[in-house]
Design an enzyme around this catalytic site. Structure first.
Site, mmCIF file in Angstrom:
data_model
loop_
_atom_site.group_PDB
_atom_site.id
_atom_site.type_symbol
_atom_site.label_atom_id
_atom_site.label_comp_id
_atom_site.label_asym_id
_atom_site.label_seq_id
_atom_site.Cartn_x
_atom_site.Cartn_y
_atom_site.Cartn_z
ATOM 1 C CD GLU A 83 -1.539 -9.046 -2.575
ATOM 2 O OE1 GLU A 83 -0.975 -9.348 -3.641
ATOM 3 O OE2 GLU A 83 -1.836 -7.864 -2.292
ATOM 4 C CD GLU A 88 -3.158 -3.509 1.159
ATOM 5 O OE1 GLU A 88 -3.326 -3.326 -0.067
ATOM 6 O OE2 GLU A 88 -2.302 -4.313 1.602
HETATM 7 O O1 G3I Z 1 11.221 3.216 -5.635
HETATM 8 C C1 G3I Z 1 11.284 3.025 -7.057
HETATM 9 C C2 G3I Z 1 12.002 4.195 -7.698
HETATM 10 O O2 G3I Z 1 13.362 4.211 -7.269
HETATM 11 C C3 G3I Z 1 11.923 4.054 -9.212
HETATM 12 O O3 G3I Z 1 12.522 5.198 -9.811
HETATM 13 C C4 G3I Z 1 10.447 3.958 -9.625
HETATM 14 C C5 G3I Z 1 10.269 3.814 -11.107
HETATM 15 O O4 G3I Z 1 10.689 2.527 -11.489
HETATM 16 O O5 G3I Z 1 9.849 2.797 -8.997
HETATM 17 C C6 G3I Z 1 9.853 2.934 -7.583
HETATM 18 O O6 G3I Z 1 9.278 1.780 -7.013
HETATM 19 C C7 G3I Z 1 7.853 1.739 -7.141
HETATM 20 C C8 G3I Z 1 7.266 1.620 -5.729
HETATM 21 O O7 G3I Z 1 5.838 1.450 -5.788
HETATM 22 C C9 G3I Z 1 7.565 2.852 -4.897
HETATM 23 O O8 G3I Z 1 6.958 3.963 -5.481
HETATM 24 C C10 G3I Z 1 7.498 0.481 -7.946
HETATM 25 O O9 G3I Z 1 7.928 0.670 -9.284
HETATM 26 C C11 G3I Z 1 5.978 0.286 -7.926
HETATM 27 O O10 G3I Z 1 5.651 -0.955 -8.540
HETATM 28 C C12 G3I Z 1 5.500 0.227 -6.486
HETATM 29 O O11 G3I Z 1 4.075 0.120 -6.497
HETATM 30 C C13 G3I Z 1 3.514 -0.305 -5.245
HETATM 31 C C14 G3I Z 1 2.784 -1.640 -5.472
HETATM 32 O O12 G3I Z 1 2.165 -2.054 -4.245
HETATM 33 C C15 G3I Z 1 3.767 -2.703 -5.907
HETATM 34 O O13 G3I Z 1 3.016 -3.816 -6.375
HETATM 35 C C16 G3I Z 1 2.504 0.737 -4.773
HETATM 36 O O14 G3I Z 1 3.205 1.927 -4.402
HETATM 37 C C17 G3I Z 1 1.729 0.233 -3.573
HETATM 38 O O15 G3I Z 1 0.649 1.133 -3.267
HETATM 39 C C18 G3I Z 1 1.125 -1.152 -3.841
HETATM 40 O O16 G3I Z 1 0.546 -1.594 -2.658
HETATM 41 C C19 G3I Z 1 0.002 -2.931 -2.679
HETATM 42 C C20 G3I Z 1 0.186 -3.514 -1.295
HETATM 43 O O17 G3I Z 1 1.558 -3.489 -0.948
HETATM 44 C C21 G3I Z 1 -0.393 -4.905 -1.224
HETATM 45 N N1 G3I Z 1 -1.808 -4.890 -1.608
HETATM 46 C C22 G3I Z 1 -2.057 -4.312 -2.938
HETATM 47 C C23 G3I Z 1 -1.512 -2.896 -2.986
HETATM 48 C C24 G3I Z 1 -1.825 -2.240 -4.316
HETATM 49 O O18 G3I Z 1 -1.155 -2.911 -5.340
#
Ligand code: G3I
Length: 388
Positions: free
Chosen positions: A180, A295
């Site tokens: 991105e 994705e």
């Molecule tokens: O691991 C921490 C955990 O320790 C903590 O307790 C919890 C609450 O704060 O957060 C956890 O981290 C989260 C992580 O996912 C793992 O679950 C993050 O807050 C959360 O923001 C993160 O979201 C991910 C997102 O990317 C980040 O922008 C999504 O799972 C994931 O599906 C999403 O994937 C992205 C691709 O990488 C790129 N393309 C878009 C796609 C969708 O946004």
């Protein structure tokens, strides 16, 4: 061959008797993969209507690795989920575990437990693996902003990529090296996004990253991954042109790049997909780039409340998008972003959205196949086999 919705639902509801597998309670970090179902749990029959192959089987029959992004916490804690991934995925990618932040608790430490667990799971189940991602503006660690400077940024970037890529060298189908990097509204030259890496290194951060990845793992396909390239709206056509220009420039400078990732996060009722996407794929093919649908999911937030009609619209979009893309022999792999609505990212931050859970993936939150699953399998079967 399309099966009727009534017939499909009759088959799926017959599976409904399989009890939802309870969550186990061990601490998440030390949890091994949820492999053995608790004693007495009704063993999942195939979650697939008997007359249809799994996504993995359909993909394999066309030499089109087909799979999904995997949540490592769910893999550790949910036996039903782990079993469904084993059954359905021929290729996997870590939803979060291989990103910069999750891998890097401190500037001097790497945390590989989750990534290693996915690699071991994939090896044990004969799956291919793709990596996601070395460079992105999200999920950077808390220490990044205060530690990384214009003076040390290149060393930090190269060390990260070389360490991670070398650990899995020879075992990765591909890597999303940069994710991105284009955002036209940031109004930077070439439409580049104003990311931390851009501010630290300027546009050369992309070249540095791809060269480092090639040095560390010469066998992996190196991919540039982005979203918002698939639609027919002018903004997406313009973004597609900016991405193509970016990749042409990299090729002209001798930067090693093999593939472009179409994230394929579609939104039902947000306009169609057609000629613009065909044009982008043809241009990429003319540049010698492979295409990976990286994705794929369909966000149904704008659809009517009745589930049956939502599922029909989502499935129709699965079918039309895959019937548009899979005939291109340059499309070499298909991954959905998650496999079941039980863990879809689309349910994160549901604020001011339709409060009902999304139904965006081939399996619903009860791990039962959806009409989108049928559409995906049939579209894959309708595609020509990829050259071996
Ligand atoms: O691991 C921490 C955990 O320790 C903590 O307790 C919890 C609450 O704060 O957060 C956890 O981290 C989260 C992580 O996912 C793992 O679950 C993050 O807050 C959360 O923001 C993160 O979201 C991910 C997102 O990317 C980040 O922008 C999504 O799972 C994931 O599906 C999403 O994937 C992205 C691709 O990488 C790129 N393309 C878009 C796609 C969708 O946004």
């Amino acid at each position: 061959m399309s099966i009727s919705r009534r017939h499909f639902l009759a088959g799926a509801s017959a599976l409904a008797g399989t009890a939802a597998i309870g969550q186990t309670t061990q601490s998440p970090r030390t949890q091994p993969i949820a492999g053995s179902l608790p004693p007495g749990t009704p063993v999942y029959q195939s979650l697939v209507p008997p007359q249809l192959p799994t996504l993995r089987q359909a993909g394999a029959s066309r030499n089109l690795p087909t799979g999904c992004a995997v949540s490592i916490p769910a893999l550790r804690s949910d036996p039903g989920y782990a079993q469904l991934i084993r059954q359905q995925a021929g290729i996997v990618v870590a939803e979060d575990a291989m990103k910069f932040g999750p891998l890097r608790p401190t500037p001097d430490q790497f945390f590989f437990d989750d990534a290693d667990l996915l690699m071991a799971f994939a090896q044990a189940n004969g799956m291919q693996v793709r990596g996601h991602n070395f460079v992105w503006h999200h999920q950077l660690p808390d220490w990044f902003a205060s530690y990384v400077t214009p003076a040390n940024a290149e060393a930090v970037l190269v060390r990260h990529i070389e360490t991670v890529a070398a650990r899995y060298a020879g075992r990765m189908q591909s890597w999303d090296v940069v994710n991105e990097a284009i955002l036209l509204s940031d109004a930077l030259p070439g439409g580049l996004r104003n990311t931390p890496w851009y501010r630290l290194l300027g546009p050369r951060y992309l070249d540095i990253a791809f060269h480092a990845a090639r040095r560390a793992d010469p066998t992996a396909l190196l991919c540039y991954n982005d979203y918002g390239l698939e639609g027919e709206v002018p903004e997406e056509a313009a973004k597609g042109e900016a991405v193509l220009a970016l990749l042409r420039g990299m090729q002209a400078r001798g930067v090693p790049i093999d593939a472009v990732g179409l994230q394929s996060h579609l939104v039902a009722h947000a306009g169609g997909y057609g000629g613009g996407l065909q044009h982008f794929m043809q241009q990429a093919q003319a540049m010698g780039l492979k295409i990976i649908l990286t994705e794929f999911d369909v966000n149904d937030r704008y659809l009517s409340v009745e589930i049956a009609s939502r599922d029909e619209v989502v499935a129709a979009l699965y079918r039309s998008y895959l019937n548009l893309t899979l005939p291109n022999p340059n499309v070499i792999a298909l991954l959905t972003w998650g496999l079941t609505d039980r863990y879809t990212w689309l349910n994160i931050n549901k604020a001011n959205r339709d409060p009902r859970p999304e139904r965006s993936l081939p399996f619903d939150a009860d791990l039962h196949p959806t009409l989108a699953y049928v559409a995906a399998v049939e579209a894959i079967q309708a595609a020509r086999p990829r050259p071996l």
